[in-house]
Design a protein around this motif. Structure first.
Motif, mmCIF file in Angstrom:
data_model
loop_
_atom_site.group_PDB
_atom_site.id
_atom_site.type_symbol
_atom_site.label_atom_id
_atom_site.label_comp_id
_atom_site.label_asym_id
_atom_site.label_seq_id
_atom_site.Cartn_x
_atom_site.Cartn_y
_atom_site.Cartn_z
ATOM 1 N N LEU A 1 0.837 -1.195 0.000
ATOM 2 C CA LEU A 1 0.000 0.000 0.000
ATOM 3 C C LEU A 1 0.874 1.247 0.000
ATOM 4 O O LEU A 1 0.629 2.211 -0.734
ATOM 5 C CB LEU A 1 -0.919 -0.021 1.219
ATOM 6 C CG LEU A 1 -1.808 1.200 1.438
ATOM 7 C CD1 LEU A 1 -2.714 1.447 0.241
ATOM 8 C CD2 LEU A 1 -2.626 1.044 2.714
ATOM 9 N N ASN A 2 1.931 1.224 0.810
ATOM 10 C CA ASN A 2 2.788 2.391 0.924
ATOM 11 C C ASN A 2 3.506 2.714 -0.378
ATOM 12 O O ASN A 2 3.685 3.886 -0.719
ATOM 13 C CB ASN A 2 3.807 2.186 2.044
ATOM 14 C CG ASN A 2 4.764 3.350 2.179
ATOM 15 O OD1 ASN A 2 5.842 3.350 1.596
ATOM 16 N ND2 ASN A 2 4.357 4.355 2.928
ATOM 17 N N GLN A 3 3.929 1.689 -1.150
ATOM 18 C CA GLN A 3 4.660 1.991 -2.384
ATOM 19 C C GLN A 3 3.766 2.749 -3.361
ATOM 20 O O GLN A 3 4.248 3.617 -4.096
ATOM 21 C CB GLN A 3 5.199 0.720 -3.023
ATOM 22 C CG GLN A 3 4.149 -0.214 -3.582
ATOM 23 C CD GLN A 3 4.722 -1.454 -4.256
ATOM 24 O OE1 GLN A 3 5.921 -1.567 -4.429
ATOM 25 N NE2 GLN A 3 3.867 -2.370 -4.616
ATOM 26 N N MET A 4 2.468 2.469 -3.342
ATOM 27 C CA MET A 4 1.542 3.193 -4.203
ATOM 28 C C MET A 4 1.320 4.617 -3.683
ATOM 29 O O MET A 4 1.406 5.597 -4.445
ATOM 30 C CB MET A 4 0.211 2.437 -4.285
ATOM 31 C CG MET A 4 -0.832 3.126 -5.147
ATOM 32 S SD MET A 4 -2.323 2.120 -5.388
ATOM 33 C CE MET A 4 -3.108 2.299 -3.770
ATOM 34 N N LEU A 5 1.061 4.743 -2.381
ATOM 35 C CA LEU A 5 0.798 6.060 -1.804
ATOM 36 C C LEU A 5 2.023 6.959 -1.886
ATOM 37 O O LEU A 5 1.910 8.157 -2.146
ATOM 38 C CB LEU A 5 0.337 5.908 -0.354
ATOM 39 C CG LEU A 5 -0.932 5.073 -0.114
ATOM 40 C CD1 LEU A 5 -1.272 5.036 1.379
ATOM 41 C CD2 LEU A 5 -2.106 5.595 -0.932
ATOM 42 N N ALA A 6 3.213 6.393 -1.652
ATOM 43 C CA ALA A 6 4.441 7.192 -1.727
ATOM 44 C C ALA A 6 4.683 7.694 -3.143
ATOM 45 O O ALA A 6 5.156 8.825 -3.344
ATOM 46 C CB ALA A 6 5.627 6.370 -1.237
#
Length: 502
Positions: free
Chosen positions: A202-207
């Motif tokens: 999830l974080n790789q997309m949001l970042a």
């Protein structure tokens, strides 16, 4: 030029759709390419659909592969004032049923074939019903950034999965932190290979969206699919878990394709030093980030790529917004090179486990006196050491440590040595009951499919004998074709142990 440090002001998560240049690409998938203006519009339309079908604060679950809708839902739920509950698409119906019941989900969004696997009852909606636009698309949300935004369920390798409660602020600051230390730029293109139900995925997309960059979601079957996607989408950023990187290090990379990558990162466990060396040779122009994190605090540490060659065994230092301490059992800070438990404080720490005060109290406690951040801290259960150089190094999970004749042994050290021998591609060291020693070491190894098993075994045993102390020598070495893996792609140590001791 990159700003000195990211802005620490938390914001509602859906505002990430407003950070990129309007005409710049934000999402590339089978349906085409969506720019950042289109991302914002699609989030607003989907949020309007969700608002019509649920009430503020409701949990909206999704059980989907990486479709466009799956990528939009984290921001759309945030804009609608709902709580997103992403469910790993690899989970079985019984596991999905547990999460739906535990979260008291008001709505499950999935595909018809998946919905047909679940018992009737409850509000279920095929994703196609939400694909259309909406005349009353919702504008960016307002309100408390400390409000609950998502429940991420752990894989449940031990006991039932538990929902980690993440606020808008947790997710927003986690995205800005990672975008900052990875030095993501608007022209970066991230291949999203990790599950969106996994905190790192999830974080790789949001970042990426925090940096105004683009993601290309990929559900892959074999490592060659990843190589092809890097070429197809001109990917510049790739993050994986160690088992995937081990496979990608074995894959055939055309020189031009490998040269496209300028940022690569690993998380979800320690990457063996031999694999670090291989990746540095395979992608010499790429910045390699060795990261550590836990779902309960999203991200924790990263090693500066400039230090990787000299310190390939380290997990680095605290990332922006994280405060990381190494504590003794009595709560005092450990001395340099003294093992201790990693404890994290600061605004990335989650709000606890969903409706589970007992387990929350075990892991989430008032920050220790040594913490500058105050508030609540999370006790990781991981043993680390902070060297005199200030870098953290992972030792092992407290519940996985092996004790042979009174000697406390990190399974990671045994596994690293096995891989460094060149005979093993992957290795898992387990402690098994032994009447004389207390515990003995069982070493499970996966070799190359075309190697001579007897020769490989001889090479491995000779290497371990030369490199490890006597009390660290495996009592038994067992060769396996492959290892069980959990839905996030990491080695499933609970399943490996159960299978090995069967």
């Amino acid at each position: 030029m990159q700003e000195r440090s990211p802005d620490a002001t938390p914001c509602r998560l859906d505002w990430l759709a407003r950070r990129g240049a309007r005409a710049a690409p934000a999402l590339a998938d089978r349906a085409g390419t969506l720019d950042h203006a289109g991302l914002d519009a699609a989030v607003g339309a989907l949020a309007a659909h969700l608002a019509e079908r649920s009430a503020p604060g409701d949990r909206i679950a999704s059980w989907l592969p990486k479709t466009r809708l799956a990528c939009l839902l984290p921001l759309a739920c945030a804009r609608a004032g709902r709580v997103h509950v992403p469910i790993n698409p690899l989970l079985k119906p019984g596991q999905v049923g547990h999460i739906l019941a535990d979260a008291e989900a008001a709505l499950l969004i999935s595909q018809p074939a998946r919905l047909a696997l679940l018992p009737p009852g409850g509000a279920m909606l095929p994703e196609a019903a939400l694909a259309a636009g909406h005349d009353a698309a919702l504008p960016p949300s307002t309100g408390d950034a400390g409000a609950l935004a998502a429940l991420l369920y752990t894989s449940g390798s031990t006991g039932r999965p538990k929902g980690v409660m993440l606020s808008h602020a947790n997710l927003w600051l986690g995205a800005l932190s990672v975008a900052h230390y990875l030095a993501l730029a608007p022209d970066d293109r991230t291949l999203a290979v990790l599950p969106l139900s996994f905190d790192a995925g999830l974080n790789q997309m949001l970042a990426s969206w925090a940096a105004g960059a683009m993601i290309a979601p990929l559900d892959y079957l074999v490592p060659a699919d990843v190589v092809k996607a890097v070429e197809r989408h001109a990917i510049t950023v790739l993050t994986g878990v160690p088992p995937l990187w081990i496979q990608l290090a074995e894959a055939r990379w055309p020189e031009a394709t490998a040269a496209r990558l300028r940022t690569i990162a690993t998380t979800g466990g320690r990457l063996p030093v031999a694999v670090v060396r291989r990746l540095r040779a395979l992608f010499p122009a790429a910045r390699l980030h060795l990261m550590y994190g836990l779902t309960e605090a999203f991200r924790a540490t990263s090693l500066d790529p400039a230090l990787v060659d000299a310190h390939p065994d380290a997990i680095g230092t605290a990332i922006p917004f994280a405060e990381v301490l190494v504590l003794r059992p009595d709560g005092r800070e450990a001395a340099p090179d003294e093992p201790g438990e990693l404890v994290q404080a600061g605004p990335l720490v989650a709000q606890g486990y969903w409706r589970d005060p007992a387990r929350t109290a075990l892991r989430f406690r008032p920050a220790p006196a040594a913490a500058r951040a105050g508030g609540v801290a999370v006790w990781s259960g991981d043993t680390v050491v902070r060297g005199a150089d200030g870098l953290l190094r992972f030792v092992g999970r407290d519940d996985e440590m092996i004790k042979v004749s009174g000697n406390r042994i990190s399974p990671t050290e045994i596994e690293e040595a096995a891989i460094a021998s060149g005979a093993a591609r992957e290795a898992v060291a387990l402690g098994v009951a032994d009447a004389r020693l207390g515990q003995a070491i069982l070493l499970l190894v996966r070799g190359a499919p075309d190697q001579d098993p007897d020769a490989a075994d001889a090479v491995l045993r000779a290497f371990l004998k030369a490199e490890l102390a006597g009390f660290q020598q495996p009592g038994t070495i067992r060769w396996v074709a492959d290892f069980p893996r959990n839905p996030n792609g990491k080695l499933d140590r609970a399943a490996i142990r159960a299978e090995a001791l069967r």
